[in-house]
Enzyme design. Structure first.
Site, PDB file in Angstrom:
ATOM      1  N   SER A  67       0.830  -1.220   0.000  1.00  0.00           N
ATOM      2  CA  SER A  67       0.000   0.000   0.000  1.00  0.00           C
ATOM      3  C   SER A  67       0.865   1.271   0.000  1.00  0.00           C
ATOM      4  O   SER A  67       0.474   2.278  -0.604  1.00  0.00           O
ATOM      5  CB  SER A  67      -0.981   0.005   1.178  1.00  0.00           C
ATOM      6  OG  SER A  67      -0.320   0.227   2.405  1.00  0.00           O
ATOM      7  N   ILE A  81      16.250  -7.421   7.008  1.00  0.00           N
ATOM      8  CA  ILE A  81      17.343  -6.597   7.513  1.00  0.00           C
ATOM      9  C   ILE A  81      18.372  -6.519   6.394  1.00  0.00           C
ATOM     10  O   ILE A  81      18.684  -7.531   5.774  1.00  0.00           O
ATOM     11  CB  ILE A  81      17.998  -7.257   8.753  1.00  0.00           C
ATOM     12  CG1 ILE A  81      16.965  -7.557   9.819  1.00  0.00           C
ATOM     13  CG2 ILE A  81      19.149  -6.409   9.254  1.00  0.00           C
ATOM     14  CD1 ILE A  81      16.649  -6.442  10.734  1.00  0.00           C
ATOM     15  N   HIS A  95       8.721   3.614   9.064  1.00  0.00           N
ATOM     16  CA  HIS A  95       8.485   2.749  10.218  1.00  0.00           C
ATOM     17  C   HIS A  95       7.214   3.230  10.926  1.00  0.00           C
ATOM     18  O   HIS A  95       7.085   4.424  11.208  1.00  0.00           O
ATOM     19  CB  HIS A  95       9.685   2.811  11.178  1.00  0.00           C
ATOM     20  CG  HIS A  95       9.530   1.893  12.344  1.00  0.00           C
ATOM     21  ND1 HIS A  95       9.561   0.524  12.213  1.00  0.00           N
ATOM     22  CD2 HIS A  95       9.313   2.135  13.657  1.00  0.00           C
ATOM     23  CE1 HIS A  95       9.380  -0.031  13.398  1.00  0.00           C
ATOM     24  NE2 HIS A  95       9.232   0.921  14.297  1.00  0.00           N
ATOM     25  N   ASP A 133      16.296  -0.044  12.373  1.00  0.00           N
ATOM     26  CA  ASP A 133      15.472   1.161  12.586  1.00  0.00           C
ATOM     27  C   ASP A 133      16.177   2.210  13.465  1.00  0.00           C
ATOM     28  O   ASP A 133      15.569   2.817  14.344  1.00  0.00           O
ATOM     29  CB  ASP A 133      14.110   0.780  13.192  1.00  0.00           C
ATOM     30  CG  ASP A 133      13.295  -0.089  12.252  1.00  0.00           C
ATOM     31  OD1 ASP A 133      13.403   0.090  11.028  1.00  0.00           O
ATOM     32  OD2 ASP A 133      12.543  -0.953  12.744  1.00  0.00           O
ATOM     33  N   GLU A 189       1.025   7.237   6.915  1.00  0.00           N
ATOM     34  CA  GLU A 189       2.158   6.706   6.138  1.00  0.00           C
ATOM     35  C   GLU A 189       2.056   7.122   4.673  1.00  0.00           C
ATOM     36  O   GLU A 189       3.033   7.530   4.055  1.00  0.00           O
ATOM     37  CB  GLU A 189       2.188   5.166   6.201  1.00  0.00           C
ATOM     38  CG  GLU A 189       2.549   4.599   7.556  1.00  0.00           C
ATOM     39  CD  GLU A 189       2.826   3.097   7.488  1.00  0.00           C
ATOM     40  OE1 GLU A 189       3.545   2.661   6.570  1.00  0.00           O
ATOM     41  OE2 GLU A 189       2.323   2.352   8.353  1.00  0.00           O
TER      42      GLU A 189
HETATM   43  C1  GAR Z   1       3.706  -0.597   6.697  1.00  0.00           C
HETATM   44  O1  GAR Z   1       2.881  -0.336   7.825  1.00  0.00           O
HETATM   45  C2  GAR Z   1       5.155  -0.242   6.975  1.00  0.00           C
HETATM   46  O2  GAR Z   1       5.297   0.936   7.737  1.00  0.00           O
HETATM   47  C3  GAR Z   1       5.588  -1.450   7.764  1.00  0.00           C
HETATM   48  O3  GAR Z   1       5.026  -2.529   7.058  1.00  0.00           O
HETATM   49  C4  GAR Z   1       3.804  -2.118   6.462  1.00  0.00           C
HETATM   50  C5  GAR Z   1       3.834  -2.442   4.983  1.00  0.00           C
HETATM   51  O4  GAR Z   1       2.583  -2.208   4.405  1.00  0.00           O
HETATM   52  N1  GAR Z   1       7.013  -1.538   7.861  1.00  0.00           N
HETATM   53  C6  GAR Z   1       7.643  -2.019   8.940  1.00  0.00           C
HETATM   54  O5  GAR Z   1       7.060  -2.444   9.916  1.00  0.00           O
HETATM   55  C7  GAR Z   1       9.155  -1.993   8.857  1.00  0.00           C
HETATM   56  N2  GAR Z   1       9.741  -2.312  10.137  1.00  0.00           N
HETATM   57  P1  GAR Z   1       2.436  -2.045   2.846  1.00  0.00           P
HETATM   58  O6  GAR Z   1       3.054  -3.291   2.205  1.00  0.00           O
HETATM   59  O7  GAR Z   1       0.954  -1.994   2.618  1.00  0.00           O
HETATM   60  O8  GAR Z   1       3.141  -0.789   2.422  1.00  0.00           O
END
Ligand code: GAR
Length: 211
Positions: A13, A93, A110, A146, A175
């Site tokens: 997303s 990582i 994050h 992070d 985000e």
């Molecule tokens: C998002 O919430 C992003 O911030 C998180 O994974 C999700 C991915 O969603 N990232 C982390 O937790 C990194 N440590 P998406 O595939 O829909 O963008």
């Protein structure tokens, strides 16, 4: 225009929000998507990226040694000549090999304040702690988990968010604008040079696999 390599492992997303910003939002005139890459060939986000007209590439990380896998990913990404590596739910990582190849040009989003929470499950963390507010962080990636210099943070009001789904819904809404907005400011040279985080050196030794 700045060339973006967007990396994802799942839903995508954030990738969609970035591609839309490139096509007709704050990143128009500033950036183009060079490639959307995944370490999971069956990631739903990869199919979505192709449907949006993006060039896609993938290489499975399953069963691969981190250094060797990352060296191959560096070669793949380099062939697309990216200016920025944009991690968008890339659940790996990164090895020092990868980070050094694109030093200072790797961004991550994050879903928490990285000074308070690192690693996976940040929305669960905020929900379980019953926080009234959490933060979304966009930061440069260094060799810790992070720990890199913060480029931007934005609060998420969690008052009355009584399910995990609602916490995630509110967080993702932030985000989706914050990542593109921060990239636009970075490309325009509007962000001050970030100073290294004091915790970076000690955190670099505490890396662990997120897979
Ligand atoms: C998002 O919430 C992003 O911030 C998180 O994974 C999700 C991915 O969603 N990232 C982390 O937790 C990194 N440590 P998406 O595939 O829909 O963008």
């Amino acid at each position: 225009k700045a060339r973006l390599a967007i990396l994802l492992s799942g839903r995508g997303s954030n990738m969609v929000a970035l591609v839309k910003a490139v096509h007709g939002g704050v990143l128009r005139e500033l950036a183009e998507v060079a490639v959307v890459f995944s370490n999971k060939p069956d990631a739903p986000g990869l199919e979505t990226a192709a449907a949006l007209g993006c060039v896609t590439a993938s290489l499975t990380s399953q069963g691969r040694k981190r250094q060797e896998f990352d060296a191959e990913v560096v070669d793949i990404l380099t062939s697309y000549q990216p200016d920025y590596i944009v991690l968008a739910g890339y659940m790996r990582i990164l090895s020092p090999t990868f980070i050094r190849a694109f030093a200072g040009r790797i961004l991550n989003i994050h879903p928490a304040d990285t000074h308070q929470h690192q690693g996976l499950h940040a929305y669960e963390w905020a929900f379980e702690k019953q926080l009234e507010e959490t933060k979304i962080t966009v930061h440069l990636v260094d060799e810790g988990l992070d720990t890199g210099p913060v480029l931007a943070q934005h609060p998420v009001d969690l008052q009355g968010a009584d399910t995990l789904a609602e916490v995630e819904r509110r967080g993702l809404a932030v985000e989706h604008f914050l990542y593109a907005d921060t990239l636009a400011r970075l490309i325009r040279g509007e962000l001050p040079s970030p100073t290294p985080e004091p915790a970076a050196a000690s955190a670099a030794v505490s890396q662990s696999s997120s897979e």
